[in-house]
Structures are given as C-alpha cells and as structure tokens.
Write a protein that holds these residues in place. Structure first.
Motif, mmCIF file in Angstrom:
data_model
loop_
_atom_site.group_PDB
_atom_site.id
_atom_site.type_symbol
_atom_site.label_atom_id
_atom_site.label_comp_id
_atom_site.label_asym_id
_atom_site.label_seq_id
_atom_site.Cartn_x
_atom_site.Cartn_y
_atom_site.Cartn_z
ATOM 1 N N HIS A 8 -15.826 -11.160 0.977
ATOM 2 C CA HIS A 8 -14.583 -11.813 0.574
ATOM 3 C C HIS A 8 -13.597 -10.846 -0.083
ATOM 4 O O HIS A 8 -12.442 -11.219 -0.311
ATOM 5 N N ASP A 9 -14.035 -9.628 -0.360
ATOM 6 C CA ASP A 9 -13.148 -8.626 -0.963
ATOM 7 C C ASP A 9 -12.709 -7.543 0.019
ATOM 8 O O ASP A 9 -11.950 -6.638 -0.357
ATOM 9 N N LEU A 10 -13.158 -7.617 1.265
ATOM 10 C CA LEU A 10 -12.797 -6.566 2.222
ATOM 11 C C LEU A 10 -11.291 -6.474 2.434
ATOM 12 O O LEU A 10 -10.766 -5.385 2.722
ATOM 13 N N HIS A 11 -10.583 -7.597 2.263
ATOM 14 C CA HIS A 11 -9.129 -7.556 2.477
ATOM 15 C C HIS A 11 -8.426 -6.657 1.457
ATOM 16 O O HIS A 11 -7.291 -6.230 1.680
ATOM 17 N N ASN A 12 -9.118 -6.358 0.356
ATOM 18 C CA ASN A 12 -8.549 -5.453 -0.642
ATOM 19 C C ASN A 12 -8.692 -3.989 -0.237
ATOM 20 O O ASN A 12 -8.143 -3.105 -0.907
ATOM 21 N N HIS A 13 -9.434 -3.743 0.831
ATOM 22 C CA HIS A 13 -9.684 -2.376 1.314
ATOM 23 C C HIS A 13 -9.449 -2.360 2.826
ATOM 24 O O HIS A 13 -10.388 -2.101 3.598
ATOM 25 N N PRO A 14 -8.238 -2.623 3.278
ATOM 26 C CA PRO A 14 -7.994 -2.853 4.708
ATOM 27 C C PRO A 14 -8.351 -1.692 5.618
ATOM 28 O O PRO A 14 -8.968 -1.907 6.672
ATOM 29 N N GLU A 15 -7.995 -0.469 5.260
ATOM 30 C CA GLU A 15 -8.290 0.650 6.137
ATOM 31 C C GLU A 15 -9.784 0.945 6.173
ATOM 32 O O GLU A 15 -10.342 1.260 7.221
ATOM 33 N N LEU A 16 -10.445 0.834 5.044
ATOM 34 C CA LEU A 16 -11.882 1.049 4.993
ATOM 35 C C LEU A 16 -12.599 0.006 5.849
ATOM 36 O O LEU A 16 -13.514 0.329 6.606
ATOM 37 N N ALA A 17 -12.179 -1.253 5.743
ATOM 38 C CA ALA A 17 -12.787 -2.319 6.532
ATOM 39 C C ALA A 17 -12.527 -2.113 8.022
ATOM 40 O O ALA A 17 -13.442 -2.228 8.853
ATOM 41 N N ARG A 18 -11.278 -1.822 8.376
ATOM 42 C CA ARG A 18 -10.941 -1.623 9.795
ATOM 43 C C ARG A 18 -11.767 -0.489 10.394
ATOM 44 O O ARG A 18 -12.306 -0.617 11.500
#
Length: 212
Positions: A8-18
């Motif tokens: 639920h916190d991945l949206h705070n790290h968009p490039e890392l998640a992508r």
C-alpha cells in the motif's frame, strides 16, 4: 541500500516500484520463460501482489530496482498452499511463525552482493518480527544461488527434472548464517539493522508483530 515497503506504500516510490515490476517481467517471462501475466506497461504482477505484501527491495544508487523479494504471512493466502500444496505432502503450511517468500528477482547486471543483501534483509524480518522460518517455491537455478549466499533451505518436496525442477523449501536464519550472508553481501550487521530501523523503527508495527 535495502528498502522495506508494504504494497500500500509502493505509490510513494513510483520509479522503484515500476522498475521492480519491469525487472520481474524481464526475469520471469523473458529470461526464464515462465507463464506470467505482464500488463501493457511491461509490469509483471500476480494475485498475491494484491494482498498488501511486504517487499524487500535493493535500491541502486540511481534509485532503481536492483533486486527484490515478496513476503506474506502463511496465516493468509499464499502461493505455497494454493499452487504448490502437493509438494508439502498435502498439509497446508499455516503458522504465525512462518512467512512465505516469493518472487526473488535480480535485475540484469545486478552485482553478486545483491542476492546476499536480500537474504540478509530476510534475516532482519525474522529477528525483528519473531518469524522462525520462511517457506517458498523455487526453481533449480536458485539452488546454486542459495548455496553461494550461504543460506540453503531444507527441501520439503520437489517435482520435475533438470532445469525444470521446482522445489518447496523451508529456511531458518541462525546467527552463523547471518554472519556468512552479511560477509557475502559486504554489508555489516549494524548497517543492515540501521536500514531496517529506518523503515520500521526499533519496534515492529503492532499489526505485524508476532508472538510464539
């Protein structure tokens, strides 16, 4: 560095998640030829990514993904029970002291230390969340990697031959294993704990803290 991030916190790290989901597609579909779902953005995701897992991610200096693993408690839905249950003797693995580890992924060109650093992070989760074992399914190529890292699992069951062989294993993390893995990763235990504490603080979050 190591990052610990809930789904639920991945949206705070968009490039890392992508970059993590793109690297997963590259590893599991392109390099290994697995039948996995890849969306129109080139991201590999499955149903277990929707369960708010805890991701451990090695973040490169440029902020991109270098390697990662995904963790879920076996008290809920997990791959090892729903897909690979026949390899554990038919009895589901369900315990607050056992978490599942899946989607062990390394980006192309990842340094050899990254795999060991991820395993070291797994040890932090065990130590600080009161987890006794990890369980997970893995393919034949991972046997060599686990041996090189210094953290090989107990095999619960296997099927297939050669490179197609799939096994379910159970890991523990002894102090001796921690020392070996930390040396292989080139990360001191003190620095490893600092990265964990930056994510969670000195005390595990109440909803994830476990008792015997």
């Amino acid at each position: 560095m190591l990052r610990y991030i809930y789904g639920h916190d991945l949206h705070n790290h968009p490039e890392l998640a992508r970059s993590m989901f793109r690297d997963r597609a590259d590893q599991f579909r392109t390099r290994l030829g697995w039948e996995v779902t890849v969306d129109d953005q080139g991201h590999e995701r499955d149903q277990y990514d929707e369960l708010d897992p805890l991701y451990v991610i090695w973040q490169n200096h440029d902020g991109s993904h270098g390697g990662s693993m995904r963790f879920l408690p076996t008290t809920g839905r997990v791959m090892v029970n729903e897909i690979f249950g026949h390899l554990t003797g038919g009895a589901p693995v369900v315990s607050p002291l056992i978490w599942e580890c899946t989607r062990f992924c390394l980006s192309r060109g990842a340094e050899s230390k990254v795999a060991a650093a991820l395993m070291l992070a797994g040890g932090e989760i065990m130590t600080n969340f009161g987890v006794r074992h990890f369980v997970g399914a893995f393919d034949a190529r991972m046997v060599r990697i686990y041996r090189a890292i210094g953290s090989s699992p107990e095999i619960l069951g296997s099927e297939g031959e050669g490179r197609s062989r799939i096994s379910v294993g159970l890991w523990e993390f002894t102090p001796e294993a921690r020392t070996r893995v930390a040396a292989r990763a080139g990360v001191s235990p003190e620095l490893s704990r600092l990265w964990f504490d930056r994510a969670f603080g000195a005390v595990a979050p109440p909803e994830m803290a476990l008792t015997a």
